[in-house]
Each structure stands twice: as C-alpha cells, then as structure tokens.
Design a protein around this motif. Sequence first.
Motif, short mmCIF file in Angstrom:
data_model
loop_
_atom_site.label_atom_id
_atom_site.label_comp_id
_atom_site.label_asym_id
_atom_site.label_seq_id
_atom_site.Cartn_x
_atom_site.Cartn_y
_atom_site.Cartn_z
N UNK A 114 0.83 -1.21 0.00
CA UNK A 114 0.00 0.00 0.00
C UNK A 114 0.86 1.26 0.00
N UNK A 115 0.32 2.40 -0.45
CA UNK A 115 1.08 3.65 -0.42
C UNK A 115 1.52 3.97 1.01
N UNK A 116 2.75 4.42 1.20
CA UNK A 116 3.22 4.73 2.56
C UNK A 116 2.49 5.94 3.14
N UNK A 117 2.31 5.92 4.45
CA UNK A 117 1.64 7.04 5.11
C UNK A 117 2.48 8.30 5.03
N UNK A 118 3.80 8.14 5.07
CA UNK A 118 4.71 9.28 5.00
C UNK A 118 5.74 9.05 3.90
N UNK A 119 6.14 10.13 3.27
CA UNK A 119 7.26 10.10 2.33
C UNK A 119 8.00 11.43 2.42
N UNK A 120 9.30 11.38 2.21
CA UNK A 120 10.15 12.57 2.28
C UNK A 120 10.74 12.80 0.90
N UNK A 121 10.47 13.97 0.33
CA UNK A 121 10.97 14.32 -1.01
C UNK A 121 11.85 15.57 -0.93
N UNK A 122 12.48 15.88 -2.06
CA UNK A 122 13.30 17.10 -2.17
C UNK A 122 14.34 17.19 -1.06
N UNK A 123 14.94 16.03 -0.72
CA UNK A 123 16.00 15.96 0.29
C UNK A 123 15.56 16.48 1.66
N UNK A 124 14.28 16.33 1.95
CA UNK A 124 13.75 16.78 3.24
C UNK A 124 12.95 18.05 3.16
N UNK A 125 12.88 18.65 1.98
CA UNK A 125 12.13 19.89 1.84
C UNK A 125 10.63 19.71 1.78
N UNK A 126 10.20 18.53 1.36
CA UNK A 126 8.77 18.23 1.27
C UNK A 126 8.47 16.98 2.10
N UNK A 127 7.52 17.11 3.02
CA UNK A 127 7.04 16.00 3.82
C UNK A 127 5.63 15.67 3.36
N UNK A 128 5.46 14.47 2.79
CA UNK A 128 4.15 14.06 2.30
C UNK A 128 3.46 13.21 3.36
N UNK A 129 2.21 13.54 3.65
CA UNK A 129 1.39 12.79 4.60
C UNK A 129 0.20 12.28 3.81
N UNK A 130 0.15 10.96 3.63
CA UNK A 130 -0.87 10.34 2.78
C UNK A 130 -0.92 11.01 1.41
N UNK A 131 0.26 11.30 0.87
CA UNK A 131 0.37 11.84 -0.47
C UNK A 131 0.23 13.33 -0.59
N UNK A 132 -0.08 14.03 0.50
CA UNK A 132 -0.28 15.47 0.46
C UNK A 132 0.85 16.19 1.18
N UNK A 133 1.29 17.31 0.61
CA UNK A 133 2.37 18.08 1.21
C UNK A 133 1.94 18.72 2.52
N UNK A 134 2.82 18.65 3.51
CA UNK A 134 2.59 19.32 4.80
C UNK A 134 3.11 20.74 4.66
N UNK A 135 2.20 21.70 4.56
CA UNK A 135 2.60 23.09 4.29
C UNK A 135 3.38 23.70 5.44
N UNK A 136 3.05 23.33 6.65
CA UNK A 136 3.77 23.91 7.79
C UNK A 136 5.22 23.43 7.80
N UNK A 137 5.45 22.18 7.43
CA UNK A 137 6.82 21.68 7.35
C UNK A 137 7.60 22.44 6.29
N UNK A 138 7.02 22.62 5.13
CA UNK A 138 7.70 23.34 4.05
C UNK A 138 8.03 24.78 4.47
N UNK A 139 7.09 25.43 5.15
CA UNK A 139 7.33 26.81 5.58
C UNK A 139 8.51 26.87 6.55
N UNK A 140 8.60 25.91 7.46
CA UNK A 140 9.72 25.88 8.40
C UNK A 140 11.05 25.66 7.70
N UNK A 141 11.05 24.80 6.68
CA UNK A 141 12.27 24.56 5.90
C UNK A 141 12.73 25.85 5.22
N UNK A 142 11.79 26.57 4.62
CA UNK A 142 12.14 27.80 3.93
C UNK A 142 12.72 28.83 4.89
#
Length: 267
Positions: free
Chosen positions: A82-110
Amino acid sequence: MTLLVASDLDRTLIYSAAALGLAGPDAQAPRLLCVEVYDRKPLSYMTETAAATFAALAAAVPVVPTTTRTREQYGRIRLPGPPPAYAICANGGELLVHGESDRSWRAGVERRIAAGCAPLAEVREHLVRASDPAWLLKERTAEDLFAYLVVERAKLPDGWVAELAEWAGARGWSVSLQGRKLYAVPRPLTKSAAAEEVARRAGASEVLAAGDSLLDADLLLAAGRGWRPGHGELADTGWSAPHVTALETRGVAAGEEILRAFADAAA
C-alpha cells in the motif's frame, strides 16, 4: 521498541537499467520487477525478492521513502504494498502525509534556509557560469529549493567538483555528485530532520536507515542503525560510522541485501 525505516530510493532500493550491476551468466540474473515507468518506458527496478521483502516489511513497520527526487518524480514510483503514510521528497524539503504536502513543514524549511544560506538564484547562476557546454547536458532547479546539473561525468575537469564544493560551502550549501547528476543543496535541507519529524509523529523510538550518497550521510548518522551499499559516493569516499554497516554488495543485489537487513532488524 517501535521501529521506523527511512530509506533512500535510487541506487539504494531501486535501480535504473544502467545501475543494476548484474554480473555472471544471463541465466543466473535475478527476476526483476519494474517499479517506475516514465514516458511509457520502464525506468527503475527491484528484484522480485526485494519487492516481496519490501511488501512484508511495510506491513510490519512504517517504511518512509526518503529521496532527493521532487514530488512529481517520486510520484512515478510504484513501490510494492500500500502507499506509505509518510514520504520525504526534495531531500527533506517536502514531507508528504498520505500523499499530500505538509505546508507547515515546508514553511519551516524555507525559514531555516533563508536564515543561513545564499539564495537559490545566486547558486544557480554560479553553476551555469562555471559549467562548460562540452559536458553540461541539463540545468534544473527542484521544488524551488535546490539546483542540479546533468553532466557527462567522464568529461568533468579534475578538481572542478571540489572547487564548486568549496565555493558552495562558504555560502551554506553542499555539493553531491551522483551518477550523472550534480546537486547543490542548502545545508539546512536534510533528510535527517524530516525523518526525525516523521519518527516523532509515528511514535518511533528507533530509526533504521539506508543510503548511498553524501546527501544520505546525515540520515545515516542520525539513525539508530544504518546500511550503505558497496557502490555510490559513500563507498567511493570510504565514508563510515560505527553504527552503519558498509556492505560489499553492489547494484540491485545490494538493494535486496539492505531490505533483508531491515526485515531482520524488524523481526
């Protein structure tokens, strides 16, 4: 103890045809499963044994794909199970939760990047200016976070990568050469930070990790236990850590061995 597996994908768990590293008679080659198609052509593979091991592992513990790929590039991969609940893309810049980007995580990275690194535009401009059309094939940015070049590796001048790494390091960036791709990545952009956040959310007390490149080093160092294959930047530079097993196996067979190690640890 609750385990979580955070693993790099390309040249760690999945392999292009050029990176399979098959040896010996064709009749002894392992059966392969295609896990990525691009432009209607098969692109990446696992052995069928590795695929079965991955599916069983993912049913037992959370498995988090942890990649430098963009979200779009990651979306082409179809891993077993099954699709993983979490995935990490862009070397840690994007955190996917059930396939959707976590916007708060991305904002903190920026925010972290802006606080201590030269702007992407400056680094990109330098990459292009310092490159030679004789060996530069493509120039790209990824997720508006980092830059990379596609190069003819054999034609790179001696010392060019080291000079670029010195220039980038003074501006808060790291450089990594993986196959034909040369990455320039801001230092706060790490797989380990994203994996730590996933472990916190999942309630995991130990992270198992694997990777083959210098961009995986921080992930391996932060993990409780780690594995690296016998190929890639880490192997080529002799990189090691006490809790990281350096395998001698190369190519797609190394992916199979890494997954067996994960499964044994989970058991």
